[in-house]
Design an enzyme around this catalytic site. Sequence first.
Site, PDB file in Angstrom:
ATOM      1  CG  ASN A  23      -2.095  -1.005   0.983  1.00 11.03           C
ATOM      2  OD1 ASN A  23      -2.315  -1.486  -0.129  1.00 11.03           O
ATOM      3  ND2 ASN A  23      -2.800  -1.349   2.048  1.00 11.03           N
ATOM      4  CB  CYS A 115     -10.926  -6.108  -2.975  1.00 12.32           C
ATOM      5  SG  CYS A 115      -9.337  -6.823  -2.643  1.00 12.32           S
ATOM      6  NE  ARG A 120     -11.927  -0.798  -1.497  1.00  8.37           N
ATOM      7  CZ  ARG A 120     -10.774  -1.430  -1.492  1.00  8.37           C
ATOM      8  NH1 ARG A 120      -9.759  -0.961  -2.176  1.00  8.37           N
ATOM      9  NH2 ARG A 120     -10.609  -2.545  -0.832  1.00  8.37           N
ATOM     10  N   PRO A 121     -15.863   4.845  -4.111  1.00  2.93           N
ATOM     11  CG  PRO A 121     -17.239   6.593  -3.423  1.00  2.93           C
ATOM     12  CD  PRO A 121     -16.653   5.297  -2.959  1.00  2.93           C
ATOM     13  CB  VAL A 122     -13.088   7.357  -8.730  1.00  2.00           C
ATOM     14  CG1 VAL A 122     -12.514   5.963  -8.806  1.00  2.00           C
ATOM     15  CG2 VAL A 122     -14.204   7.538  -9.733  1.00  2.00           C
ATOM     16  CG  LEU A 124     -14.007  11.094  -1.656  1.00  2.00           C
ATOM     17  CD1 LEU A 124     -13.650  10.065  -0.598  1.00  2.00           C
ATOM     18  CD2 LEU A 124     -14.449  12.392  -0.986  1.00  2.00           C
ATOM     19  CB  VAL A 161     -10.565  10.048   6.595  1.00  2.00           C
ATOM     20  CG1 VAL A 161      -9.125   9.556   6.537  1.00  2.00           C
ATOM     21  CG2 VAL A 161     -10.708  11.145   7.638  1.00  2.00           C
ATOM     22  CB  SER A 162     -10.499   9.079   0.886  1.00  2.00           C
ATOM     23  OG  SER A 162      -9.950   8.436  -0.249  1.00  2.00           O
ATOM     24  CB  VAL A 163      -5.767   5.828   2.097  1.00  2.72           C
ATOM     25  CG1 VAL A 163      -4.345   5.573   1.606  1.00  2.72           C
ATOM     26  CG2 VAL A 163      -5.841   5.629   3.601  1.00  2.72           C
TER      27      VAL A 163
END
EC number: 2.5.1.7
Length: 419
Positions: A23, A115, A120-122, A124, A161-163
């Site tokens: 990651n 996965c 997990r939308p794009v 952001l 919060v999004s990595v």
Amino acid sequence: MDKFRVQGPTQLTGEVIISGAKNAALPILFAALLAEEPVEIQNVPKLRDIDTTMKLLSQLGARVERNGSVHVDAGPVNVFCAPYDLVKTMRASIWALGPLVARFGQGQVSLPGGCAIGARPVDLHINGLEQLGAKITLEEGYVKASVNGRLKGAHIVMDKVSVGATVTIMCAATLAEGKTIIENAAREPEIVDTANFLNTMGAKISGAGSDKIIIEGVKRLGGGVYRVLPDRIETGTFLVAAAVTGGKIVCRNTRPDTLDAVLAKLTDAGADIEVGEDWISLDMQGRRPKAVNIRTAPHPGFPTDMQAQFSLLNMVAEGTGVITETIFENRFMHIPELIRMGGHAEIESNTVICQGVARLSGAQVMATDLRASASLVIAGFVAQGTTIVDRIYHIDRGYESIEEKFRALGGQIDRIKGE
């Protein structure tokens, strides 16, 4: 498709060398697109997602080779589209967009795969790039970004919060005109590692690891040599494997300071833990773990990527443990598989309540995502008899040489080649 055959029960004991963090390696490889000179990236794990990323960078025109380290020369990049055939297997491909639009003024990426865990939308990523001045359109399954001249620094407050989106905005902002501030930024160690890599190449980033990252834009990035940090999730996975089998393990080449929440819960579960600068030892002295309560949260909270492994721990522990998943929906797909092996658990919306049992029984089970699949393999070491884990391509996406590492700890595990 390949499968693993695991024999149990086995007490896992010995030493394991931890690989570089997937990651961190993935965003760092994509960030190399920003550099006009060659970079050398050390400690990159050998994984399917890494191979896919290297192929993708090559298709964009970069020179990429691996001889111990991974060498990327993005100087000759002259293609600005990441095609569907490579992107479909891996969500991380969206990370090509920020560097392409920041350095070349244009980029397009097919909407990604990966996965199957929840939304997990794009969005952001897209919102962040738009705030930096990029024009974004969605056409025929592609996200297209363009800008006239350079991106412009901006004050960006992230909705959640999004990595992934923190990486996209941080990378794009390195070459933007002026200052960018990201508020409510993700604080994960892999964000810090990506920022350190960018700074090695000449970026001016401060505050990574806090919820406020400041980027002073520069005109260009040069080359450099950088070593990827160790994989905290791989470390945690092996620690849990020793804990649930009553074993004793030393993890080397790791970073205990990235695992505070996990080590605290393993201590609660009854493990004796010692740490040094780059090693962690865990000793269960043959005891059964005690059940623990966990609530996943963004870093520095308990990592969602360790939730499946601790679900297994609770299933074989003394007592009842409650795990609440706050990051991803649909992340309990391993629970029905563990129940087939004799585990007791109930799922109530985003919570799983596990009542520990003294033993599991070997069974045929199916991996559904990367971390869930690791927990099923470990369950095979706890269970009486033979466990067959199907669809292990998920594991190959995130764990380097997992069967060799388990064998070195005394685990009986073979790979059965598929048709």
